[in-house]
Scaffold this motif. Structure first.
Motif, short mmCIF file in Angstrom:
data_model
loop_
_atom_site.label_atom_id
_atom_site.label_comp_id
_atom_site.label_asym_id
_atom_site.label_seq_id
_atom_site.Cartn_x
_atom_site.Cartn_y
_atom_site.Cartn_z
N MET A 31 0.66 -1.18 -0.12
CA MET A 31 -0.12 0.02 0.26
C MET A 31 0.71 1.36 -0.29
O MET A 31 1.77 1.16 1.25
CB MET A 31 -0.62 -0.40 1.01
CG MET A 31 -1.86 -1.26 1.17
SD MET A 31 -2.69 -0.94 3.11
CE MET A 31 -1.14 -2.31 3.95
N GLU A 88 -0.77 9.06 -7.63
CA GLU A 88 -1.37 7.97 -7.88
C GLU A 88 -1.34 6.79 -6.27
O GLU A 88 -1.49 5.39 -6.32
CB GLU A 88 -1.26 6.46 -8.66
CG GLU A 88 -2.07 7.70 -10.06
CD GLU A 88 -1.86 6.28 -11.24
OE1 GLU A 88 -1.37 5.62 -11.54
OE2 GLU A 88 -2.36 7.34 -12.56
N ASP A 90 -2.28 5.55 -2.56
CA ASP A 90 -3.70 4.08 -1.93
C ASP A 90 -4.67 5.12 -1.15
O ASP A 90 -5.52 4.96 -1.43
CB ASP A 90 -3.74 2.78 -1.56
CG ASP A 90 -2.67 1.67 -2.71
OD1 ASP A 90 -3.36 1.89 -4.30
OD2 ASP A 90 -1.69 1.89 -2.72
N ILE A 114 -9.35 8.67 -4.57
CA ILE A 114 -8.04 8.80 -3.64
C ILE A 114 -9.02 8.56 -2.35
O ILE A 114 -9.17 9.70 -2.17
CB ILE A 114 -6.80 9.13 -3.38
CG1 ILE A 114 -6.18 8.34 -4.84
CG2 ILE A 114 -5.94 8.77 -2.35
CD1 ILE A 114 -5.42 9.90 -5.18
N ILE A 293 -8.35 1.38 2.98
CA ILE A 293 -7.00 1.03 2.22
C ILE A 293 -8.29 -0.80 2.10
O ILE A 293 -8.31 -1.22 1.25
CB ILE A 293 -5.58 0.64 2.09
CG1 ILE A 293 -5.34 2.35 1.51
CG2 ILE A 293 -5.82 0.14 0.69
CD1 ILE A 293 -4.22 2.68 1.63
#
Length: 322
Positions: A31, A88, A90, A114, A293
């Motif tokens: 992650m 980008e 997580d 996000i 996440i």
């Protein structure tokens, strides 16, 4: 794992970042979590928070963390959020420099898919719809508990019907400052209706500024029975002003018990505060991001407890490391 320093450019703002973690795991479950902090160098709480966050990220082989510091600059923090979006990541953890001003950046992250976790000090309510969770202390409750501590002490002294209080608040526009003040302002009249808050001025979380604010209060008011400060760093600044002026018998109550506040309590110069750990704060923020996440059910307001600490019970608490 190694912590490597790398510098990134976002727009015209140079950002120093710590990238933490090893290579991506073979199963692809690493992650990437970015954090933009408020102002690491401003006090020992924020420095300890950063160190604890880095340690927690390094200890988790599934986490690759990008650690940024806005240095108290809203524009820099917005640029940092935009940079993390471009990377980008997580999830993005944000310790807001200003609860209102960062909302557009948080919205950008939300629109990019996000999840955003707000840490320590919440953003303004208008931005709640773009946030997955807030991880941190309940600052309104902290202010309320500080009011209770002060009222209990005044009652013990028999001055609950005549006491006068001055207040030194945190940085204007900063959610924690607003919430701790509102908690105190709302609770004190409920428990001690005849105590008067004669004036409130900001100390900006700064010990020296708070000392200057208190010096002005001492000149202006012959009768000050209590001082409430939004954290102990400011509270000790106010205490120093009172000691220098030879004004004795003032009850000092803070929030976020710093080591300097704890030591002043041991000396009998400072009455009470609220116990809050930056280590707990940092670890809770990282764990909240991981849980989000992973799709786990996380409460929107994910508070950790912050109990009352006074001279009477401080032996039950270890001295803060910050």
């Amino acid at each position: 794992m190694n912590v490597k320093l790398k510098t990134m450019i976002a727009g015209t703002t140079a950002l120093a970042a710590l990238a933490i973690g090893g290579a991506a795991m073979a199963d692809g479950h690493t992650m990437k979590i970015g954090i933009t902090q408020n102002n690491v160098g401003v006090d020992s709480y924020q420095t300890t928070y950063e160190n604890s966050f880095i340690a927690a990220a390094e200890a988790n082989e599934n986490v690759d963390a990008v650690v940024l510091d806005a240095g108290g600059d809203v524009a820099r923090q917005i640029a940092q959020v935009q940079d993390l979006i471009q990377q980008e990541v997580d999830a993005i953890i944000i310790w807001p420099t200003n609860g209102e001003a960062v909302i557009p950046a948080v919205r950008e992250a939300f629109n990019a898919g996000i999840p955003v976790i707000v840490t320590n000090s919440n953003i303004a309510e208008a931005g709640f719809e773009f946030v997955s969770s807030f991880s941190g202390p309940d600052n309104v409750t902290q202010g309320s508990r500080s009011a209770e501590i002060m009222c209990e002490k005044f009652t013990e002294m028999g001055i609950q019907d005549e006491a006068q209080v001055v207040q030194i608040s945190g940085q204007p526009g900063y959610t924690t400052a607003i919430e701790r003040q509102s908690g105190f302002d709302d609770r004190l009249p409920e428990v001690c209706p005849n105590v008067t808050i004669v004036e409130t001025q900001p100390g900006d979380w700064n010990r020296e500024k708070s000392q200057t604010v208190m010096e002005a209060f001492l000149v202006k008011y012959d009768d000050i029975d209590g001082v409430y400060s939004g954290d102990d760093n400011m509270g000790v600044g106010a205490l120093n002003a009172a000691i220098a002026a030879g004004r004795e018998g003032i009850i000092f109550v803070g929030a976020t018990n710093f080591a300097v506040g704890y030591e002043a309590m041991e000396r009998g110069e400072y009455w009470g505060s609220i116990y809050q750990s930056p280590v707990d704060d940092a670890e809770a923020a990282l764990q909240t991001a991981i849980d989000v996440i992973n799709g786990e059910d996380v409460p929107f307001l994910n508070y950790f407890d912050t109990p009352k600490i006074t001279q009477d019970n401080q032996s039950e608490f270890t001295k803060p490391v910050f």
